[in-house]
Design a protein around this motif. Structure first.
Motif, PDB file in Angstrom:
ATOM      1  N   PHE A   1     -40.560 -77.609 -15.967  1.00  0.00           N
ATOM      2  CA  PHE A   1     -39.749 -77.085 -16.671  1.00  0.00           C
ATOM      3  C   PHE A   1     -40.179 -75.395 -16.635  1.00  0.00           C
ATOM      4  N   CYS A   2     -41.593 -75.545 -16.828  1.00  0.00           N
ATOM      5  CA  CYS A   2     -41.738 -74.001 -16.746  1.00  0.00           C
ATOM      6  C   CYS A   2     -41.477 -73.459 -15.372  1.00  0.00           C
ATOM      7  N   GLN A   3     -41.749 -74.143 -14.338  1.00  0.00           N
ATOM      8  CA  GLN A   3     -41.384 -73.504 -12.719  1.00  0.00           C
ATOM      9  C   GLN A   3     -39.676 -73.089 -12.608  1.00  0.00           C
ATOM     10  N   HIS A   4     -39.140 -73.941 -14.002  1.00  0.00           N
ATOM     11  CA  HIS A   4     -37.813 -73.360 -13.514  1.00  0.00           C
ATOM     12  C   HIS A   4     -37.048 -72.721 -14.823  1.00  0.00           C
ATOM     13  N   ARG A   5     -37.655 -72.125 -14.967  1.00  0.00           N
ATOM     14  CA  ARG A   5     -37.012 -71.005 -15.954  1.00  0.00           C
ATOM     15  C   ARG A   5     -35.721 -70.092 -15.809  1.00  0.00           C
ATOM     16  N   GLN A   6     -35.237 -70.299 -16.947  1.00  0.00           N
ATOM     17  CA  GLN A   6     -33.774 -69.591 -16.802  1.00  0.00           C
ATOM     18  C   GLN A   6     -33.519 -68.684 -17.933  1.00  0.00           C
ATOM     19  N   ILE A   7     -33.191 -67.243 -16.920  1.00  0.00           N
ATOM     20  CA  ILE A   7     -33.236 -65.818 -18.255  1.00  0.00           C
ATOM     21  C   ILE A   7     -32.124 -65.755 -18.422  1.00  0.00           C
ATOM     22  N   VAL A   8     -31.223 -65.818 -19.252  1.00  0.00           N
ATOM     23  CA  VAL A   8     -30.383 -65.656 -20.300  1.00  0.00           C
ATOM     24  C   VAL A   8     -30.603 -64.314 -20.594  1.00  0.00           C
ATOM     25  N   SER A   9     -28.848 -63.250 -20.261  1.00  0.00           N
ATOM     26  CA  SER A   9     -29.186 -62.187 -21.321  1.00  0.00           C
ATOM     27  C   SER A   9     -27.634 -62.203 -21.935  1.00  0.00           C
TER      28      SER A   9
ATOM     29  N   TRP B   1     -41.705 -95.695 -22.516  1.00  0.00           N
ATOM     30  CA  TRP B   1     -42.452 -93.820 -22.660  1.00  0.00           C
ATOM     31  C   TRP B   1     -43.753 -93.564 -21.988  1.00  0.00           C
ATOM     32  N   SER B   2     -43.443 -92.690 -20.567  1.00  0.00           N
ATOM     33  CA  SER B   2     -45.394 -92.417 -20.298  1.00  0.00           C
ATOM     34  C   SER B   2     -46.013 -91.513 -20.336  1.00  0.00           C
ATOM     35  N   GLY B   3     -47.415 -92.437 -21.019  1.00  0.00           N
ATOM     36  CA  GLY B   3     -48.050 -91.517 -21.843  1.00  0.00           C
ATOM     37  C   GLY B   3     -47.853 -91.342 -23.395  1.00  0.00           C
ATOM     38  N   GLY B   4     -47.515 -91.899 -23.800  1.00  0.00           N
ATOM     39  CA  GLY B   4     -46.388 -91.748 -25.314  1.00  0.00           C
ATOM     40  C   GLY B   4     -47.883 -91.891 -26.308  1.00  0.00           C
ATOM     41  N   SER B   5     -48.071 -91.547 -27.417  1.00  0.00           N
ATOM     42  CA  SER B   5     -49.022 -92.455 -28.372  1.00  0.00           C
ATOM     43  C   SER B   5     -48.397 -93.813 -28.317  1.00  0.00           C
ATOM     44  N   LYS B   6     -50.120 -94.727 -28.632  1.00  0.00           N
ATOM     45  CA  LYS B   6     -49.964 -95.866 -29.098  1.00  0.00           C
ATOM     46  C   LYS B   6     -49.507 -96.729 -30.366  1.00  0.00           C
TER      47      LYS B   6
ATOM     48  N   SER C   1     -43.518 -96.155 -30.673  1.00  0.00           N
ATOM     49  CA  SER C   1     -42.906 -97.563 -30.198  1.00  0.00           C
ATOM     50  C   SER C   1     -42.231 -96.823 -29.117  1.00  0.00           C
ATOM     51  N   TYR C   2     -41.909 -97.914 -28.026  1.00  0.00           N
ATOM     52  CA  TYR C   2     -41.481 -97.441 -26.673  1.00  0.00           C
ATOM     53  C   TYR C   2     -41.913 -96.747 -26.160  1.00  0.00           C
ATOM     54  N   THR C   3     -43.425 -96.656 -26.198  1.00  0.00           N
ATOM     55  CA  THR C   3     -44.325 -95.974 -25.478  1.00  0.00           C
ATOM     56  C   THR C   3     -45.591 -96.539 -24.687  1.00  0.00           C
ATOM     57  N   ASP C   4     -46.189 -96.127 -23.583  1.00  0.00           N
ATOM     58  CA  ASP C   4     -47.239 -96.298 -22.805  1.00  0.00           C
ATOM     59  C   ASP C   4     -47.862 -95.331 -22.753  1.00  0.00           C
ATOM     60  N   PRO C   5     -49.242 -94.952 -23.523  1.00  0.00           N
ATOM     61  CA  PRO C   5     -50.135 -94.933 -23.835  1.00  0.00           C
ATOM     62  C   PRO C   5     -51.907 -94.078 -22.316  1.00  0.00           C
ATOM     63  N   GLN C   6     -50.688 -96.344 -21.595  1.00  0.00           N
ATOM     64  CA  GLN C   6     -51.485 -95.560 -20.086  1.00  0.00           C
ATOM     65  C   GLN C   6     -51.663 -95.355 -19.494  1.00  0.00           C
ATOM     66  N   GLY C   7     -49.979 -94.744 -19.190  1.00  0.00           N
ATOM     67  CA  GLY C   7     -49.609 -94.076 -17.979  1.00  0.00           C
ATOM     68  C   GLY C   7     -50.118 -92.246 -18.052  1.00  0.00           C
ATOM     69  N   PRO C   8     -49.166 -91.935 -16.724  1.00  0.00           N
ATOM     70  CA  PRO C   8     -49.095 -90.287 -16.606  1.00  0.00           C
ATOM     71  C   PRO C   8     -48.485 -89.893 -18.305  1.00  0.00           C
ATOM     72  N   ASP C   9     -48.955 -88.455 -18.384  1.00  0.00           N
ATOM     73  CA  ASP C   9     -48.121 -88.241 -19.732  1.00  0.00           C
ATOM     74  C   ASP C   9     -46.992 -87.374 -18.942  1.00  0.00           C
ATOM     75  N   ALA C  10     -45.672 -87.933 -19.240  1.00  0.00           N
ATOM     76  CA  ALA C  10     -44.617 -87.546 -18.500  1.00  0.00           C
ATOM     77  C   ALA C  10     -44.035 -86.515 -19.422  1.00  0.00           C
ATOM     78  N   ALA C  11     -44.264 -86.251 -21.180  1.00  0.00           N
ATOM     79  CA  ALA C  11     -44.310 -84.811 -21.339  1.00  0.00           C
ATOM     80  C   ALA C  11     -45.266 -83.342 -21.172  1.00  0.00           C
ATOM     81  N   ARG C  12     -46.353 -83.659 -20.756  1.00  0.00           N
ATOM     82  CA  ARG C  12     -46.699 -82.475 -19.994  1.00  0.00           C
ATOM     83  C   ARG C  12     -46.264 -83.158 -19.029  1.00  0.00           C
TER      84      ARG C  12
END
Length: 172
Positions: free
Chosen positions: A164-172, A139-144, A147-158
């Motif tokens: 996701f914020c660019q693709h909001r879906q409004i549900v009525s 997992w890129s950008g995870g905490s050291k 487990s199965y995380t790589d703090p050296q990578g770009p932050d995938a979660a961010r």
């Protein structure tokens, strides 16, 4: 919807089956929907290249072909799951027929380099981002501390949250 490994595969499956429900999908180190058809197929892929990805199989569904926008991360040193960005034997992932690529931009995060390719739909909105982490395999950008995380990578979660914020879906 986002997932890691088998969870990423499930996320892509849900996006393909229910495109009206999900506004976007995040994939990290997982197989794409339709690449394998059974548990033995998946094991074959992960244990050395047997099954539908071996030998350049041209299986339908081996690329991303959903109208649901996707952001995908994969380390190029992942020895467990072959990166979906390349599919089998270097075939590129495909998305919406009308998409266009901004080209690949090679970047460096605080630690690992990466290549991010953005594809845009006919209106110019990003519909697919493919992130290949050079030297990564977790997992890129995870905490050291994780487990199965790589703090050296770009932050995938961010980056997934931004996408996701660019693709909001409004549900009525």
């Amino acid at each position: 919807m986002a997932g890691l490994s088998a969870g990423a595969t499930m996320a892509t499956t849900l996006a393909m089956i229910y495109p009206d429900i999900f506004a976007a999908v995040g994939v990290h180190s997982g197989l794409l929907h339709g690449v394998v058809k059974s548990f033995p197929d998946a094991l074959g892929v992960m244990q050395g290249g047997t099954g539908p990805l071996a030998g350049g199989n041209k299986a339908k569904g081996a690329g991303w072909a959903s109208d649901v926008p996707a952001i995908m991360f994969h380390g190029d040193r992942d020895t467990t799951v072959p990166p979906p960005q390349r599919g089998s034997r270097g075939r590129p992932v495909q998305h919406i027929a009308s998409s266009r690529s901004d080209g690949s931009a090679r970047q460096r995060s605080k630690g690992r380099g990466y290549t991010c390719t953005t594809h845009r739909d006919a209106s110019g909105k990003p519909c697919l981002e493919q992130w290949r982490i050079h030297g990564g395999m977790a997992w890129s950008g995870g905490s050291k501390k994780g487990s199965y995380t790589d703090p050296q990578g770009p932050d995938a979660a961010r980056e997934m949250l931004r996408f996701f914020c660019q693709h909001r879906q409004i549900v009525s």
